[in-house]
Design an enzyme around this catalytic site. Structure first.
Site, PDB file in Angstrom:
ATOM      1  N   TRP A  72     183.913  -8.704  54.957  1.00 27.48           N
ATOM      2  CA  TRP A  72     182.964  -7.703  55.462  1.00 27.48           C
ATOM      3  C   TRP A  72     181.849  -7.396  54.465  1.00 27.48           C
ATOM      4  O   TRP A  72     180.865  -6.772  54.833  1.00 27.48           O
ATOM      5  CB  TRP A  72     183.705  -6.397  55.798  1.00 27.48           C
ATOM      6  N   ASN A  73     181.982  -7.792  53.188  1.00 30.83           N
ATOM      7  CA  ASN A  73     181.031  -7.264  52.194  1.00 30.83           C
ATOM      8  C   ASN A  73     179.640  -7.883  52.290  1.00 30.83           C
ATOM      9  O   ASN A  73     178.657  -7.262  51.923  1.00 30.83           O
ATOM     10  CB  ASN A  73     181.606  -7.358  50.769  1.00 30.83           C
TER      11      ASN A  73
ATOM     12  N   GLU B 290     187.490 -18.900  48.442  1.00 34.14           N
ATOM     13  CA  GLU B 290     186.711 -18.080  47.503  1.00 34.14           C
ATOM     14  C   GLU B 290     187.413 -16.725  47.482  1.00 34.14           C
ATOM     15  O   GLU B 290     187.304 -15.946  48.421  1.00 34.14           O
ATOM     16  CB  GLU B 290     185.265 -17.997  47.985  1.00 34.14           C
ATOM     17  N   LEU B 291     188.182 -16.491  46.409  1.00 37.44           N
ATOM     18  CA  LEU B 291     189.137 -15.373  46.417  1.00 37.44           C
ATOM     19  C   LEU B 291     188.725 -14.272  45.432  1.00 37.44           C
ATOM     20  O   LEU B 291     187.595 -14.236  44.981  1.00 37.44           O
ATOM     21  CB  LEU B 291     190.534 -15.922  46.120  1.00 37.44           C
TER      22      LEU B 291
ATOM     23  N   SER C 258     190.821 -12.085  50.014  1.00 33.92           N
ATOM     24  CA  SER C 258     191.748 -11.734  48.935  1.00 33.92           C
ATOM     25  C   SER C 258     192.622 -12.916  48.516  1.00 33.92           C
ATOM     26  O   SER C 258     192.885 -13.832  49.305  1.00 33.92           O
ATOM     27  CB  SER C 258     192.643 -10.576  49.384  1.00 33.92           C
TER      28      SER C 258
ATOM     29  N   LYS D 181     185.795 -16.643  62.508  1.00 34.13           N
ATOM     30  CA  LYS D 181     186.225 -15.259  62.760  1.00 34.13           C
ATOM     31  C   LYS D 181     185.660 -14.365  61.650  1.00 34.13           C
ATOM     32  O   LYS D 181     186.064 -14.466  60.503  1.00 34.13           O
ATOM     33  CB  LYS D 181     187.755 -15.149  62.773  1.00 34.13           C
ATOM     34  N   PRO D 182     184.711 -13.484  62.021  1.00 36.27           N
ATOM     35  CA  PRO D 182     184.201 -12.546  61.017  1.00 36.27           C
ATOM     36  C   PRO D 182     185.202 -11.428  60.775  1.00 36.27           C
ATOM     37  O   PRO D 182     186.121 -11.228  61.564  1.00 36.27           O
ATOM     38  CB  PRO D 182     182.924 -12.001  61.668  1.00 36.27           C
TER      39      PRO D 182
ATOM     40  N   GLU E 267     190.842  -5.556  41.106  1.00 40.50           N
ATOM     41  CA  GLU E 267     189.435  -5.302  41.444  1.00 40.50           C
ATOM     42  C   GLU E 267     189.294  -3.902  42.034  1.00 40.50           C
ATOM     43  O   GLU E 267     189.988  -3.582  43.011  1.00 40.50           O
ATOM     44  CB  GLU E 267     188.997  -6.263  42.548  1.00 40.50           C
TER      45      GLU E 267
ATOM     46  N   CYS F 265     182.728  -9.690  45.128  1.00 50.30           N
ATOM     47  CA  CYS F 265     183.777 -10.394  44.366  1.00 50.30           C
ATOM     48  C   CYS F 265     183.335 -10.725  42.947  1.00 50.30           C
ATOM     49  O   CYS F 265     184.166 -10.876  42.064  1.00 50.30           O
ATOM     50  CB  CYS F 265     184.148 -11.701  45.041  1.00 50.30           C
TER      51      CYS F 265
HETATM   52  C1  SIN Z   1     181.212 -12.287  47.244  1.00 49.52           C
HETATM   53  O1  SIN Z   1     181.315 -11.111  46.959  1.00 49.52           O
HETATM   54  O2  SIN Z   1     182.179 -12.951  47.563  1.00 49.52           O
HETATM   55  C2  SIN Z   1     179.883 -13.014  47.265  1.00 49.52           C
HETATM   56  C3  SIN Z   1     178.868 -12.432  46.429  1.00 49.52           C
HETATM   57  C4  SIN Z   1     177.627 -13.273  46.298  1.00 49.52           C
HETATM   58  O3  SIN Z   1     177.351 -14.200  47.062  1.00 49.52           O
HETATM   59  O4  SIN Z   1     176.897 -12.998  45.352  1.00 49.52           O
END
Ligand code: SIN
Length: 491
Positions: free
Chosen positions: A158-159, A260-261, A239, A182-183, A393, A294
């Site tokens: 969602w970020n 990408e975790l 996650s 799937k978003p 985190e 992330c």
């Molecule tokens: C992320 O938070 O996974 C991606 C951040 C970004 O693309 O800079």
């Protein structure tokens, strides 16, 4: 809440399967809420395994024709999609801000950022190439081809409701794959709007399919894709526990995976750093998206010789950040995504204070009259490895400062985590720059730079932050496999 879009058709509230906008098979709905207040303002299908399988049926049927199109034809369609995204950027930014809580200015930046991946991969499509290898035996030709893996399932967070899904769909389509996506349950509207734009761009039926689902129904949708041998790749951002689940469960059909975790990024300020540049870099990397990123620094290490000066400069900047509703032009920090997120931030700060940290600025919920999910941008000093925010985190606007004495000690502490997504450091000593950059165990390193992501760069981690890369030529390679042809009897 009214979205007031210039193009009202961008507000899609159904799944896209085989070019048809449809409700979930069982008719269930999922509410989409304003993150500031928690009030529902729209709803989308709450899909289940049946809808997920229908999406794969469509993607599998569309794959042969799409993968046989020339790279140039695919590139032209993806470029048209890119142009439409830019044409509707203000509406898309409004949707992002409304469902995710990112300030409008940042949401506009996210549209540009996501679109840059779409354009990049449209261009990369026409550069896919294999090899002709020198023959070891006379009369033979050895050829290496790159082929699309097949149906790809994309699962996104969602970020960054637009950028994360765009940077998965664009390389998949460019490579010749078809997609089921799937978003995240909190932010489905931006993804559905993107799917509508792809449809307007002329992406053929079944090539891009999108289903939405609640947190409760997501395992059903994802399991349907995990079990389906027609799905040849899963690409996921989210996650580490979910990434490990996908790795375990996809083993039955040995799918290709890009994960990408989570991260726990260190940000190191050495005694020889340009402090103003370091403060600028930390503001950009830590407070972007309210710290819900992330690659956000989670642990800020400052050398004891510059510690007090750095903290004073940082606190001034952080204390001046304007917290407010995302769609208010002046807002720099919007609401956090939901109650769980803001509760976790508060818990981390309380735990740190109970273990000896001191709040320099922030450290509390704010604007409670506007909703329960606002948290003040915060600087803490005297952070230690015993605190929860050191190992987990925080995913919020909190910068905990750890004081350090020497390079070896700070490298050891920075690497003392199972995660390895991004790291940042500031120094003006060339020898140290190379030493530290090589010693940091992360997939990405910002050197005197806080904003590192770009469509031309390989984004991804090592250790428990996952594998696979997004962006750059490596990002396209992840959607293809290598086929070797050996032709004999030529001599
Ligand atoms: C992320 O938070 O996974 C991606 C951040 C970004 O693309 O800079």
């Amino acid at each position: 809440m009214a979205l007031n879009l210039a193009e009202p058709a961008l507000l899609r509230t159904q799944n896209l399967i085989d070019d048809q906008w449809r409700d979930a098979g069982l008719g269930a709905r999922l509410s989409v809420s304003d993150p500031a207040t928690g009030e529902a303002f729209a709803s989308v299908p709450d899909s289940d395994a049946g809808d997920a399988r229908l999406a794969v049926d469509a993607a599998a049927a569309a794959f042969p024709a799409w993968s046989r199109r020339t790279a140039r034809e695919r590139a032209q369609l993806i470029k048209r999609w890119h142009a439409l995204i830019l044409q509707h950027q203000e509406d898309l930014a409004r949707i992002i801000s409304t469902e995710q809580g990112k300030p409008l200015k940042e949401a506009r930046g996210e549209v540009q950022y996501g679109a840059s991946y779409v354009e990049w991969f449209a261009e990369e499509a026409t550069r896919i190439c294999g090899d002709i290898v020198a023959e070891a035996v006379p009369g033979r030709k050895l050829l290496v081809l790159k082929e699309p893996v097949g149906v790809v399932a994309g699962i996104t967070p969602w970020n960054f409701p637009l950028a994360m899904i765009a940077r998965k769909i664009a390389p998949a389509l460019a490579a010749g794959c078809t997609v089921v996506a799937k978003p995240a349950e909190d932010t489905p509207l931006t993804a559905l709007a993107l799917a509508w734009l792809a449809q307007q761009a002329g992406i053929p039926a079944g090539v891009l399919n999108m289903v939405t689902a609640s947190r409760e129904h997501t395992p059903g949708v994802v399991d349907a894709w995990l079990l389906d041998s027609r799905v040849r790749k899963i690409t996921f951002t989210g996650s580490t526990p979910v990434g490990k689940h996908l790795a375990r469960e996809s083993a039955a059909t040995l799918k290709k995976l890009s994960l990408e975790l989570g991260g726990n990024a260190p940000f190191i300020v050495f005694e020889d750093a340009d402090l103003d540049a370091a403060v600028d870099g930390l503001m950009a990397s830590k407070f972007r998206n309210g710290g819900q990123t992330c690659v956000c620094p989670n642990r800020v290490y400052v050398h004891e010789a510059v510690h007090d000066d750095f903290v004073e400069r940082l606190a001034q900047r952080v204390g001046a950040l304007h917290v407010g509703p995302a769609t208010e032009e002046a807002a720099q920090i919007g609401p956090m995504i939901n109650a769980r997120a803001v509760d976790k931030i508060a818990r981390h700060v309380e735990d740190a204070v109970a273990r000896g940290a001191r709040v320099v600025t922030g450290g509390k919920r704010v604007r409670t009259e506007d909703g329960p999910h606002y948290y003040a941008p915060t600087v803490l000093v005297d952070a230690t490895p015993a605190m929860e925010l050191s190992c987990e985190e925080t995913f919020g606007p909190v910068a905990p400062i750890f004081r350090f004495r020497d390079e070896a000690e700070v490298i050891r502490d920075a690497n003392d985590t199972p995660f390895g997504l991004a790291a940042y450091f500031y120094s003006n000593d060339t020898r140290r720059i190379w030493r530290v950059a090589q010693a940091l165990e992360t997939g990405m390193v910002g050197i005197n730079e806080g904003a590192i992501a770009a469509e031309a760069a390989p984004f991804g981690g090592v250790k428990e932050s996952g594998y696979g890369r997004e962006g750059s030529r490596h990002g396209l390679d992840d959607y293809m496999h290598t086929k070797y042809l050996c032709q004999g009897q030529l001599g």
